[in-house]
Design a protein around this motif. Sequence first.
Motif, PDB file in Angstrom:
ATOM      1  N   ASN A   7      -7.885   0.085 -11.382  1.00 31.33           N
ATOM      2  CA  ASN A   7      -6.485   0.123 -10.972  1.00 31.33           C
ATOM      3  C   ASN A   7      -5.890   1.511 -11.174  1.00 31.33           C
ATOM      4  O   ASN A   7      -5.141   2.018 -10.327  1.00 31.33           O
ATOM      5  CB  ASN A   7      -5.677  -0.914 -11.748  1.00 31.33           C
ATOM      6  N   ASP A  42      -4.375   3.994  -8.260  1.00 30.74           N
ATOM      7  CA  ASP A  42      -2.998   4.491  -8.368  1.00 30.74           C
ATOM      8  C   ASP A  42      -2.958   6.016  -8.386  1.00 30.74           C
ATOM      9  O   ASP A  42      -2.064   6.634  -7.791  1.00 30.74           O
ATOM     10  CB  ASP A  42      -2.338   3.933  -9.627  1.00 30.74           C
ATOM     11  N   LYS A  66       0.847  -1.185   0.000  1.00 31.15           N
ATOM     12  CA  LYS A  66       0.000   0.000   0.000  1.00 31.15           C
ATOM     13  C   LYS A  66       0.886   1.238   0.000  1.00 31.15           C
ATOM     14  O   LYS A  66       1.385   1.676   1.019  1.00 31.15           O
ATOM     15  CB  LYS A  66      -0.897  -0.030   1.243  1.00 31.15           C
ATOM     16  N   ARG A 109      -3.525   7.524  -4.888  1.00 30.18           N
ATOM     17  CA  ARG A 109      -2.354   7.305  -4.036  1.00 30.18           C
ATOM     18  C   ARG A 109      -1.180   8.172  -4.471  1.00 30.18           C
ATOM     19  O   ARG A 109      -0.396   8.633  -3.640  1.00 30.18           O
ATOM     20  CB  ARG A 109      -1.964   5.826  -4.068  1.00 30.18           C
ATOM     21  N   GLU A 110      -1.057   8.410  -5.780  1.00 34.26           N
ATOM     22  CA  GLU A 110       0.087   9.181  -6.269  1.00 34.26           C
ATOM     23  C   GLU A 110      -0.069  10.676  -6.054  1.00 34.26           C
ATOM     24  O   GLU A 110       0.881  11.353  -5.632  1.00 34.26           O
ATOM     25  CB  GLU A 110       0.290   8.904  -7.763  1.00 34.26           C
ATOM     26  N   ARG A 122      -3.991  -7.753  -9.334  1.00 34.09           N
ATOM     27  CA  ARG A 122      -5.081  -6.800  -9.537  1.00 34.09           C
ATOM     28  C   ARG A 122      -5.772  -7.086 -10.867  1.00 34.09           C
ATOM     29  O   ARG A 122      -5.973  -6.193 -11.698  1.00 34.09           O
ATOM     30  CB  ARG A 122      -4.582  -5.365  -9.468  1.00 34.09           C
TER      31      ARG A 122
END
Length: 445
Positions: A177, A181, A52, A184-185, A440
């Motif tokens: 996905n 991403d 994570k 989170r980025e 994933r």
Amino acid sequence: MVKACGTRVNNNTMDTPVPMNKKNKHMKISRRKFVSNTMLATAGTITLGFPKAEAATLNPAGANERIHIGLIGCGGYGRYLMGLMLNQYEYLNIRFIAVCDVWKPQMDIASERIREATGVTPFQSTRYQDVLDHPDVDAVVIASPDFAHSRQLVDAAKAGKHIWVEKCMATRMADANAALDAIREYGVVCQVGTQRRGDRRNIATARFMRENRPLGQIINADINININNERWQRDVDDVRREDVDWEAFLMYLPNRPYNPHMLRAWRLYKDCSFGSIGLLGTHSIDATTWLCDDSLPERVVGFGSHMLWKDRRETMDYQHCIFSYPKGWVLNFHSRFQNSYFDGHNFIYGTNGTFDTQSWVFRGEGGGENRLEQPIEAPVAEGLSEDSRDNMFLNWVTCIREGGKTYADIYAGYAHSVAAIMGFQSLLTGQPVVFDSRKRAIRVE
């Protein structure tokens, strides 16, 4: 009946009043209580089978800084969300300054409502990227058709805009996905519109179940969504071609001739939506897996059929999926549009008894040797509004200003998307579908 103890949030803090309005009766909400409930609601919601990554954190908006919002998708539900937020726009210190919709009449209605409520006429465009490029927009509410959600979410995150995105968050694994991403980025605040995460009963009950295990080992859960009508059909007589940006509507979908029915009744088309399991089922699937503390399914077997409504719909009017989860329990999702009996009756069964979301009571029925001896009433988190959407909005705005986790974060959105994608694939193929959490990816067996 025995009240569950040790689960109520009851800090001795000063209350901050929420203004009353004609449509919603707001409770007094303590900001400290609210943060505590935010932590409670998101704890232990999801564990993915891969590292994570920590997201970069944007600087939170100042406590007194106005938040400027753009609305992407001005249809009935987008305007409904906008209206709920406009009811509290002064208290929340927010303004809607931009609207976007591919059908101009819907955009004009939303724009006029904002002007009437705030005195400001918002920027308008049929292209959502124009809203994201607007230098004064801090956050966006994405209420477009389901297939567009994840792509717009990713672009909004890249543009540094905080996000409210409606469910189903994603309709393709690659997009799910990419959405995970991107959040989170880029570190923007993301709230997914599965509003049962803001329900004060669900919040306290989820924690109570994790801490006390009143049902013993969870065996299975039943979700029932039953309707008796031709759901989601729309009249298209008022749709003029010159009022529609058809290319903007299609986004990444294969090019096809202009179709006003697809524009208005997109929920019936399999390229745009999953039908019941995505539009309605995600609420119950999300809430049930949250209560059971096991969010990502491993496998699903489904059956779907066009039983009654022989119209242009591509999504089935009868859907039945059976999911298995890593902790060894089974979720039974059932939805029909031919008979409305037993609609909304959801149950969780364990070795010690049964819980249902109609009575909100844990009972010993069906339990074995260690069955519950007395009924236990599910707890309620104090300090929150009776309206879960009010809690969700305040949570989102608070997280934008102060940081912290949202009630329905990107991981909750990812989990319900995976379940809906898997379920619909199984409904289409009639084959079992498996999710590999490390890769994933899903595959049809």
